[in-house]
Design an enzyme around this catalytic site. Structure first.
Site, PDB file in Angstrom:
ATOM      1  NE  ARG A 244      -1.864   2.090   3.246  1.00 25.51           N
ATOM      2  CZ  ARG A 244      -1.781   2.137   4.575  1.00 25.51           C
ATOM      3  NH1 ARG A 244      -2.494   1.332   5.329  1.00 25.51           N
ATOM      4  NH2 ARG A 244      -0.960   2.994   5.164  1.00 25.51           N
ATOM      5  CG  HIS A 248      -6.705   2.888   5.625  1.00 25.58           C
ATOM      6  ND1 HIS A 248      -6.770   1.552   5.282  1.00 25.58           N
ATOM      7  CD2 HIS A 248      -7.968   3.246   5.973  1.00 25.58           C
ATOM      8  CE1 HIS A 248      -8.020   1.126   5.418  1.00 25.58           C
ATOM      9  NE2 HIS A 248      -8.768   2.124   5.830  1.00 25.58           N
ATOM     10  CE1 TYR A 257       0.364   2.990   8.745  1.00 26.07           C
ATOM     11  CE2 TYR A 257      -0.906   4.758   9.781  1.00 26.07           C
ATOM     12  CZ  TYR A 257      -0.689   3.900   8.713  1.00 26.07           C
ATOM     13  OH  TYR A 257      -1.508   3.961   7.626  1.00 26.07           O
TER      14      TYR A 257
END
Ligand SMILES: Cc1ncc(C[n+]2csc(CCOP(=O)(O)OP(=O)(O)O)c2C)c(N)n1
Ligand SMILES: [Mg+2]
Length: 265
Positions: A244, A248, A257
Protein backbone atom coordinates in the site's frame (compact mmCIF):
# COMPACT_ATOMS: atom_id res chain seq x y z
CA UNK A 1 8.66 -14.68 -12.78
CA UNK A 2 6.98 -15.57 -16.05
CA UNK A 3 8.97 -13.29 -18.33
CA UNK A 4 12.69 -12.54 -18.09
CA UNK A 5 14.02 -8.97 -18.27
CA UNK A 6 14.33 -9.31 -22.06
CA UNK A 7 10.67 -10.26 -22.40
CA UNK A 8 11.25 -13.97 -23.02
CA UNK A 9 8.74 -16.39 -21.44
CA UNK A 10 10.24 -18.40 -18.58
CA UNK A 11 7.17 -20.19 -17.24
CA UNK A 12 6.44 -20.64 -13.54
CA UNK A 13 5.64 -23.72 -11.51
CA UNK A 14 2.97 -25.17 -13.75
CA UNK A 15 1.49 -21.88 -14.95
CA UNK A 16 1.55 -20.74 -18.56
CA UNK A 17 2.57 -17.25 -19.68
CA UNK A 18 -0.57 -15.29 -20.63
CA UNK A 19 -0.99 -14.58 -24.35
CA UNK A 20 0.47 -11.32 -25.68
CA UNK A 21 -2.92 -9.74 -26.40
CA UNK A 22 -4.01 -10.32 -22.78
CA UNK A 23 -0.81 -8.67 -21.53
CA UNK A 24 -1.24 -5.65 -23.81
CA UNK A 25 -4.89 -5.26 -22.76
CA UNK A 26 -3.84 -5.52 -19.10
CA UNK A 27 -1.13 -2.90 -19.53
CA UNK A 28 -3.63 -0.45 -21.00
CA UNK A 29 -5.95 -1.07 -18.06
CA UNK A 30 -3.04 -0.53 -15.65
CA UNK A 31 -2.50 2.96 -17.04
CA UNK A 32 -6.20 3.73 -16.71
CA UNK A 33 -6.24 2.42 -13.13
CA UNK A 34 -3.30 4.60 -12.04
CA UNK A 35 -4.98 7.60 -13.65
CA UNK A 36 -8.27 6.77 -11.90
CA UNK A 37 -6.51 6.57 -8.53
CA UNK A 38 -4.76 9.90 -9.11
CA UNK A 39 -7.99 11.59 -10.18
CA UNK A 40 -10.00 10.27 -7.24
CA UNK A 41 -7.29 11.50 -4.86
CA UNK A 42 -7.52 14.94 -6.48
CA UNK A 43 -11.32 14.94 -6.12
CA UNK A 44 -10.93 14.44 -2.37
CA UNK A 45 -8.56 17.40 -2.16
CA UNK A 46 -11.12 19.47 -4.06
CA UNK A 47 -13.81 18.49 -1.56
CA UNK A 48 -15.82 16.59 -4.17
CA UNK A 49 -15.34 13.18 -2.55
CA UNK A 50 -15.40 12.55 1.20
CA UNK A 51 -12.53 10.08 1.13
CA UNK A 52 -10.73 7.66 -1.22
CA UNK A 53 -9.01 4.39 -0.32
CA UNK A 54 -6.51 4.24 -3.17
CA UNK A 55 -5.13 1.10 -4.79
CA UNK A 56 -2.04 3.08 -5.90
CA UNK A 57 0.69 0.42 -6.17
CA UNK A 58 -1.84 -2.40 -6.22
CA UNK A 59 -3.12 -1.76 -9.73
CA UNK A 60 -1.82 -5.04 -11.14
CA UNK A 61 -3.93 -6.96 -8.61
CA UNK A 62 -6.93 -4.83 -9.49
CA UNK A 63 -6.69 -5.40 -13.22
CA UNK A 64 -5.87 -9.09 -13.03
CA UNK A 65 -8.83 -9.77 -10.72
CA UNK A 66 -11.19 -8.29 -13.30
CA UNK A 67 -9.52 -9.59 -16.46
CA UNK A 68 -9.48 -13.27 -15.52
CA UNK A 69 -13.28 -13.35 -15.16
CA UNK A 70 -15.83 -14.27 -17.83
CA UNK A 71 -18.83 -12.00 -18.47
CA UNK A 72 -21.21 -14.12 -16.35
CA UNK A 73 -18.83 -14.39 -13.39
CA UNK A 74 -19.14 -12.12 -10.35
CA UNK A 75 -16.69 -9.77 -8.65
CA UNK A 76 -17.09 -8.96 -4.94
CA UNK A 77 -14.91 -5.91 -4.22
CA UNK A 78 -13.97 -4.00 -1.08
CA UNK A 79 -13.73 -0.23 -0.61
CA UNK A 80 -10.17 -0.38 -2.06
CA UNK A 81 -11.18 -2.17 -5.25
CA UNK A 82 -12.57 0.73 -7.29
CA UNK A 83 -10.06 0.14 -10.08
CA UNK A 84 -11.04 -3.53 -10.31
CA UNK A 85 -14.70 -2.55 -10.57
CA UNK A 86 -13.91 -0.06 -13.34
CA UNK A 87 -11.76 -2.66 -15.14
CA UNK A 88 -14.84 -4.89 -15.21
CA UNK A 89 -16.87 -2.15 -16.87
CA UNK A 90 -18.48 -0.12 -14.08
CA UNK A 91 -18.67 3.60 -14.91
CA UNK A 92 -15.95 5.45 -12.90
CA UNK A 93 -18.40 8.24 -12.06
CA UNK A 94 -21.03 5.80 -10.78
CA UNK A 95 -18.56 3.82 -8.68
CA UNK A 96 -17.31 6.99 -6.94
CA UNK A 97 -20.81 8.15 -5.96
CA UNK A 98 -20.67 6.10 -2.75
CA UNK A 99 -17.59 8.06 -1.66
CA UNK A 100 -19.43 11.27 -2.38
CA UNK A 101 -21.86 10.31 0.36
CA UNK A 102 -24.71 8.84 -1.64
CA UNK A 103 -26.92 6.27 0.06
CA UNK A 104 -26.56 3.47 -2.51
CA UNK A 105 -23.65 1.74 -4.25
CA UNK A 106 -23.85 4.09 -7.22
CA UNK A 107 -24.10 1.39 -9.87
CA UNK A 108 -26.40 -1.47 -10.73
CA UNK A 109 -24.56 -4.56 -9.43
CA UNK A 110 -26.29 -6.78 -11.99
CA UNK A 111 -25.15 -4.78 -15.03
CA UNK A 112 -21.52 -5.88 -14.85
CA UNK A 113 -21.93 -8.48 -12.10
CA UNK A 114 -19.99 -6.41 -9.58
CA UNK A 115 -21.38 -6.50 -6.02
CA UNK A 116 -21.49 -3.25 -4.04
CA UNK A 117 -18.10 -2.33 -2.59
CA UNK A 118 -18.05 -3.62 0.99
CA UNK A 119 -16.66 -1.45 3.77
CA UNK A 120 -17.38 -3.83 6.70
CA UNK A 121 -14.40 -6.17 6.48
CA UNK A 122 -14.94 -9.67 5.05
CA UNK A 123 -18.75 -9.49 5.01
CA UNK A 124 -18.65 -9.62 1.20
CA UNK A 125 -16.88 -12.99 1.34
CA UNK A 126 -19.96 -14.62 2.88
CA UNK A 127 -22.15 -13.02 0.21
CA UNK A 128 -19.75 -14.15 -2.51
CA UNK A 129 -19.89 -17.74 -1.31
CA UNK A 130 -23.69 -17.56 -1.27
CA UNK A 131 -23.80 -16.40 -4.89
CA UNK A 132 -21.33 -19.11 -5.92
CA UNK A 133 -23.25 -21.81 -4.06
CA UNK A 134 -26.56 -20.69 -5.59
CA UNK A 135 -25.07 -20.67 -9.09
CA UNK A 136 -23.82 -24.20 -8.60
CA UNK A 137 -27.24 -25.40 -7.39
CA UNK A 138 -28.76 -23.85 -10.52
CA UNK A 139 -26.27 -25.68 -12.74
CA UNK A 140 -24.58 -22.48 -13.95
CA UNK A 141 -20.81 -22.36 -14.46
CA UNK A 142 -20.36 -19.00 -12.73
CA UNK A 143 -17.16 -18.32 -10.79
CA UNK A 144 -17.02 -15.67 -8.06
CA UNK A 145 -13.92 -13.57 -7.34
CA UNK A 146 -14.04 -12.59 -3.65
CA UNK A 147 -11.54 -9.87 -2.77
CA UNK A 148 -10.20 -8.87 0.64
CA UNK A 149 -7.13 -7.47 2.36
CA UNK A 150 -4.53 -9.02 4.68
CA UNK A 151 -6.21 -7.59 7.77
CA UNK A 152 -9.58 -9.00 6.74
CA UNK A 153 -8.17 -12.54 6.97
CA UNK A 154 -8.37 -12.16 10.77
CA UNK A 155 -12.14 -11.65 10.60
CA UNK A 156 -14.49 -14.49 11.55
CA UNK A 157 -16.37 -14.01 8.29
CA UNK A 158 -13.22 -14.87 6.31
CA UNK A 159 -12.94 -18.23 8.08
CA UNK A 160 -16.65 -19.01 7.86
CA UNK A 161 -16.62 -18.19 4.16
CA UNK A 162 -13.67 -20.50 3.48
CA UNK A 163 -15.19 -23.34 5.48
CA UNK A 164 -18.63 -23.13 3.89
CA UNK A 165 -17.18 -22.77 0.41
CA UNK A 166 -14.98 -25.84 0.86
CA UNK A 167 -17.72 -28.02 2.36
CA UNK A 168 -20.14 -27.14 -0.44
CA UNK A 169 -17.48 -27.05 -3.17
CA UNK A 170 -18.48 -23.51 -4.12
CA UNK A 171 -16.73 -22.03 -7.16
CA UNK A 172 -15.05 -19.09 -5.40
CA UNK A 173 -11.58 -17.61 -5.73
CA UNK A 174 -10.65 -15.86 -2.49
CA UNK A 175 -8.18 -13.19 -3.53
CA UNK A 176 -6.20 -11.62 -0.69
CA UNK A 177 -4.26 -8.48 -1.55
CA UNK A 178 -1.56 -8.52 1.09
CA UNK A 179 -0.45 -4.87 1.06
CA UNK A 180 1.37 -5.31 4.41
CA UNK A 181 -0.98 -3.04 6.38
CA UNK A 182 -4.44 -2.94 7.92
CA UNK A 183 -4.57 0.82 8.45
CA UNK A 184 -1.74 1.19 11.03
CA UNK A 185 -1.34 -2.50 11.84
CA UNK A 186 1.56 -4.14 9.97
CA UNK A 187 1.29 -7.76 8.90
CA UNK A 188 3.67 -8.93 11.64
CA UNK A 189 1.15 -7.71 14.24
CA UNK A 190 -1.77 -9.17 12.30
CA UNK A 191 -0.75 -12.79 11.85
CA UNK A 192 2.09 -15.22 12.55
CA UNK A 193 0.80 -17.78 10.05
CA UNK A 194 3.61 -18.89 7.68
CA UNK A 195 1.68 -17.02 4.99
CA UNK A 196 -1.90 -15.89 4.47
CA UNK A 197 -2.24 -18.53 1.74
CA UNK A 198 -1.65 -21.12 4.50
CA UNK A 199 -4.96 -20.10 6.07
CA UNK A 200 -6.74 -22.27 3.50
CA UNK A 201 -5.02 -25.46 4.73
CA UNK A 202 -7.26 -25.99 7.75
CA UNK A 203 -10.33 -25.77 5.56
CA UNK A 204 -9.08 -27.92 2.69
CA UNK A 205 -8.78 -24.92 0.37
CA UNK A 206 -5.67 -24.89 -1.84
CA UNK A 207 -3.66 -21.70 -1.45
CA UNK A 208 -1.04 -20.08 -3.65
CA UNK A 209 1.18 -17.02 -3.25
CA UNK A 210 1.99 -14.71 -6.11
CA UNK A 211 3.95 -11.50 -6.71
CA UNK A 212 1.16 -8.93 -6.59
CA UNK A 213 3.18 -6.43 -8.62
CA UNK A 214 3.76 -8.83 -11.52
CA UNK A 215 0.90 -8.58 -13.98
CA UNK A 216 1.87 -11.66 -15.98
CA UNK A 217 2.16 -13.82 -12.86
CA UNK A 218 -1.15 -12.53 -11.50
CA UNK A 219 -3.02 -13.23 -14.73
CA UNK A 220 -1.53 -16.74 -14.81
CA UNK A 221 -2.15 -17.65 -11.16
CA UNK A 222 -5.59 -16.05 -10.84
CA UNK A 223 -6.59 -17.36 -14.26
CA UNK A 224 -5.69 -20.91 -13.26
CA UNK A 225 -7.54 -20.52 -9.93
CA UNK A 226 -10.67 -19.41 -11.80
CA UNK A 227 -10.34 -22.34 -14.22
CA UNK A 228 -10.05 -24.82 -11.33
CA UNK A 229 -13.07 -23.37 -9.55
CA UNK A 230 -15.05 -23.51 -12.80
CA UNK A 231 -13.98 -27.12 -13.41
CA UNK A 232 -15.56 -28.15 -10.09
CA UNK A 233 -12.36 -28.31 -8.03
CA UNK A 234 -13.90 -26.09 -5.35
CA UNK A 235 -12.72 -22.83 -3.77
CA UNK A 236 -9.18 -21.52 -4.28
CA UNK A 237 -7.17 -19.04 -2.21
CA UNK A 238 -4.63 -16.70 -3.77
CA UNK A 239 -2.43 -14.36 -1.71
CA UNK A 240 -0.80 -11.55 -3.70
CA UNK A 241 2.20 -9.79 -2.17
CA UNK A 242 1.97 -6.10 -2.88
CA UNK A 243 2.31 -2.81 -1.00
CA UNK A 244 0.00 0.00 0.00
CA UNK A 245 2.14 2.88 -1.28
CA UNK A 246 -0.15 5.63 0.01
CA UNK A 247 -1.96 6.19 3.28
CA UNK A 248 -4.96 3.97 4.15
CA UNK A 249 -7.20 6.77 2.89
CA UNK A 250 -6.73 10.53 2.56
CA UNK A 251 -8.02 10.71 6.16
CA UNK A 252 -5.01 8.75 7.45
CA UNK A 253 -1.48 9.99 8.21
CA UNK A 254 0.74 6.98 7.50
CA UNK A 255 3.88 8.81 8.66
CA UNK A 256 2.67 8.23 12.23
CA UNK A 257 3.23 4.48 12.01
CA UNK A 258 5.69 3.67 9.21
CA UNK A 259 9.09 4.93 8.15
CA UNK A 260 9.72 6.94 4.99
CA UNK A 261 12.62 4.68 3.97
CA UNK A 262 10.33 1.64 3.98
CA UNK A 263 7.89 3.40 1.66
CA UNK A 264 10.71 4.64 -0.57
CA UNK A 265 12.11 1.10 -0.90
C1 LIG B 1 -15.73 -5.37 10.57
C2 LIG B 1 -14.86 -4.16 10.47
N1 LIG B 1 -13.99 -3.87 11.46
C3 LIG B 1 -13.20 -2.78 11.37
C4 LIG B 1 -13.28 -1.95 10.30
C5 LIG B 1 -12.39 -0.70 10.20
N2 LIG B 1 -11.42 -0.90 9.15
C6 LIG B 1 -11.59 -0.36 7.92
S1 LIG B 1 -10.35 -0.76 6.86
C7 LIG B 1 -9.53 -1.62 8.06
C8 LIG B 1 -8.21 -2.29 7.74
C9 LIG B 1 -8.35 -3.36 6.71
O1 LIG B 1 -7.10 -3.83 6.31
P1 LIG B 1 -6.94 -4.85 5.14
O2 LIG B 1 -7.95 -5.95 5.25
O3 LIG B 1 -5.53 -5.26 5.11
O4 LIG B 1 -7.35 -4.03 3.82
P2 LIG B 1 -6.63 -2.74 3.20
O5 LIG B 1 -7.33 -1.53 3.79
O6 LIG B 1 -5.19 -2.80 3.52
O7 LIG B 1 -6.91 -2.83 1.74
C10 LIG B 1 -10.24 -1.59 9.27
C11 LIG B 1 -9.78 -2.24 10.51
C12 LIG B 1 -14.21 -2.28 9.28
N3 LIG B 1 -14.33 -1.55 8.19
N4 LIG B 1 -14.97 -3.38 9.39
MG1 LIG C 1 -4.01 -4.46 3.97
Amino acid sequence: MLIDPDGRPTGLAGHDVPPADALVRAFGALVTARRLNDQAYALVRQGRLAVYPSSHGQEACQIAAAHVLADDDWLFPTYRDTAASVARGVDPVEVLVLLKGDWHSGYDPYEHKVAPQATPLATQLIHAVGVAHAARLKGEDTVVMAMCGDGATSEGDFHEALNFAAVFNAPVVFFVQNNEYAISVPLARQSVAPSLAHKGVGYGVPGERVDGNDMAALLAVLGDAVAKARAGEGPQLVEAHTYRMQAHTNADDATRYRQDDEVAA
